[in-house]
Design an enzyme around this catalytic site. Structure first.
Site, mmCIF file in Angstrom:
data_model
loop_
_atom_site.group_PDB
_atom_site.id
_atom_site.type_symbol
_atom_site.label_atom_id
_atom_site.label_comp_id
_atom_site.label_asym_id
_atom_site.label_seq_id
_atom_site.Cartn_x
_atom_site.Cartn_y
_atom_site.Cartn_z
ATOM 1 N N SER A 60 15.150 38.956 38.420
ATOM 2 C CA SER A 60 13.968 38.096 38.344
ATOM 3 C C SER A 60 12.746 38.875 37.860
ATOM 4 O O SER A 60 12.627 40.081 38.062
ATOM 5 C CB SER A 60 13.676 37.486 39.708
ATOM 6 O OG SER A 60 14.854 36.959 40.280
HETATM 7 N N1 SAH Z 1 17.247 38.805 43.318
HETATM 8 C C1 SAH Z 1 17.998 39.305 42.173
HETATM 9 C C2 SAH Z 1 18.092 38.313 41.048
HETATM 10 C C3 SAH Z 1 19.095 37.289 41.339
HETATM 11 S S1 SAH Z 1 19.685 36.341 39.979
HETATM 12 C C4 SAH Z 1 17.423 40.613 41.677
HETATM 13 O O1 SAH Z 1 16.402 41.056 42.185
HETATM 14 O O2 SAH Z 1 18.053 41.225 40.802
HETATM 15 C C5 SAH Z 1 20.554 35.150 40.914
HETATM 16 C C6 SAH Z 1 21.804 35.617 41.562
HETATM 17 O O3 SAH Z 1 22.283 34.574 42.386
HETATM 18 C C7 SAH Z 1 22.951 35.936 40.594
HETATM 19 O O4 SAH Z 1 23.393 37.241 40.816
HETATM 20 C C8 SAH Z 1 24.020 34.913 40.959
HETATM 21 O O5 SAH Z 1 25.350 35.414 40.839
HETATM 22 C C9 SAH Z 1 23.680 34.620 42.399
HETATM 23 N N2 SAH Z 1 24.167 33.367 42.961
HETATM 24 C C10 SAH Z 1 24.263 32.148 42.379
HETATM 25 N N3 SAH Z 1 24.758 31.251 43.258
HETATM 26 C C11 SAH Z 1 24.967 31.920 44.429
HETATM 27 C C12 SAH Z 1 25.463 31.552 45.719
HETATM 28 N N4 SAH Z 1 25.871 30.316 46.008
HETATM 29 N N5 SAH Z 1 25.552 32.503 46.677
HETATM 30 C C13 SAH Z 1 25.160 33.771 46.413
HETATM 31 N N6 SAH Z 1 24.696 34.181 45.228
HETATM 32 C C14 SAH Z 1 24.593 33.260 44.240
#
Ligand code: SAH
Length: 216
Positions: A60
């Site tokens: 993000s």
């Molecule tokens: N906070 C992260 C960015 C996350 S991007 C950072 O600082 O890098 C969003 C993430 O959510 C992705 O890795 C994706 O695989 C995950 N995601 C999507 N649906 C999800 C779910 N149901 N449970 C856990 N993770 C999920």
């Protein structure tokens, strides 16, 4: 590249963009974002935008990470749940602001990616879990704060239920492509307060209380 200098410039930019929470700014001035950014994007480590990760995901944007963490009004004794570990960057920032971070990621490849990097920086109060975060992480509930780093159609009931009294949750809610940040808080009488904040673009939240896999 002088990452310390770039990090300080990023924090100044966040302040100019309206982030006032000094604890959040300080945490963002501490976590080495370059450790969480893939090798091939090192030169963009402090660019104030999202950065690609393996498995078609993104780290993000720093401004959005700061905005979400500030909206949660974190306190040092808090137990925090993050859904969507991705690189582990936001979990690392949050871990400097609360007692314990539980972070859930659905993709094993990214759990591995984040694990290596979180071990490198050595922040000890982060538990990394593989699973469907739309169901929360019941064994460590309730949470004083929940941050969802992927966009879903609604706030999952499981996450609401795992929120402590006076706890706050922030999550992008909308379509696959466009969402708005929703802030929810649990009142003493068990009801929820609700406020819609700024428009954002997150990758989809995929799971039993999110979008279906492959759904568009
Ligand atoms: N906070 C992260 C960015 C996350 S991007 C950072 O600082 O890098 C969003 C993430 O959510 C992705 O890795 C994706 O695989 C995950 N995601 C999507 N649906 C999800 C779910 N149901 N449970 C856990 N993770 C999920």
């Amino acid at each position: 590249m002088d990452f310390d200098q770039l990090r300080a410039e990023m924090v100044t930019e966040l302040q100019q963009q309206g982030i006032r929470d000094t604890a959040v700014l300080q945490a963002m001035n501490t976590v080495p974002r370059e450790h969480f950014v893939p090798e091939e994007y090192q030169e963009y480590a402090y660019y104030n935008g999202p950065i690609p990760l393996p498995a078609k995901q993104t780290i993000s944007q720093p401004f959005v990470v700061a905005l979400m963490l500030a909206a949660l009004k974190l306190k040092p004794h808090f137990n925090l749940l993050e859904v969507g570990t991705g690189s582990g960057y936001a979990a690392a920032v949050a871990s400097l602001l609360v007692r314990q971070v539980h972070t859930v990621e659905r993709q094993a490849r990214l759990v591995q990616y984040a694990k290596i990097r979180l071990n490198q920086v050595g922040y000890a109060n982060i538990s990394l879990h593989l699973g469907d975060g739309t169901l929360g992480w019941p064994t460590s509930a309730p949470y004083d704060a929940i941050v969802v780093a992927a966009g879903g159609p609604t706030v999952p009931a499981s996450l609401r239920n795992q929120l402590a009294v006076n706890g706050r949750l922030i999550m992008p809610v909308g379509t696959h492509k466009k969402q708005k940040l929703h802030l929810i808080w649990r009142k003493v009488d068990g009801r929820f307060g609700h406020k819609v904040l700024t428009p954002v673009r997150f990758v989809p939240l995929i799971g039993s209380e999110g979008w279906g896999d492959g759904e568009r």
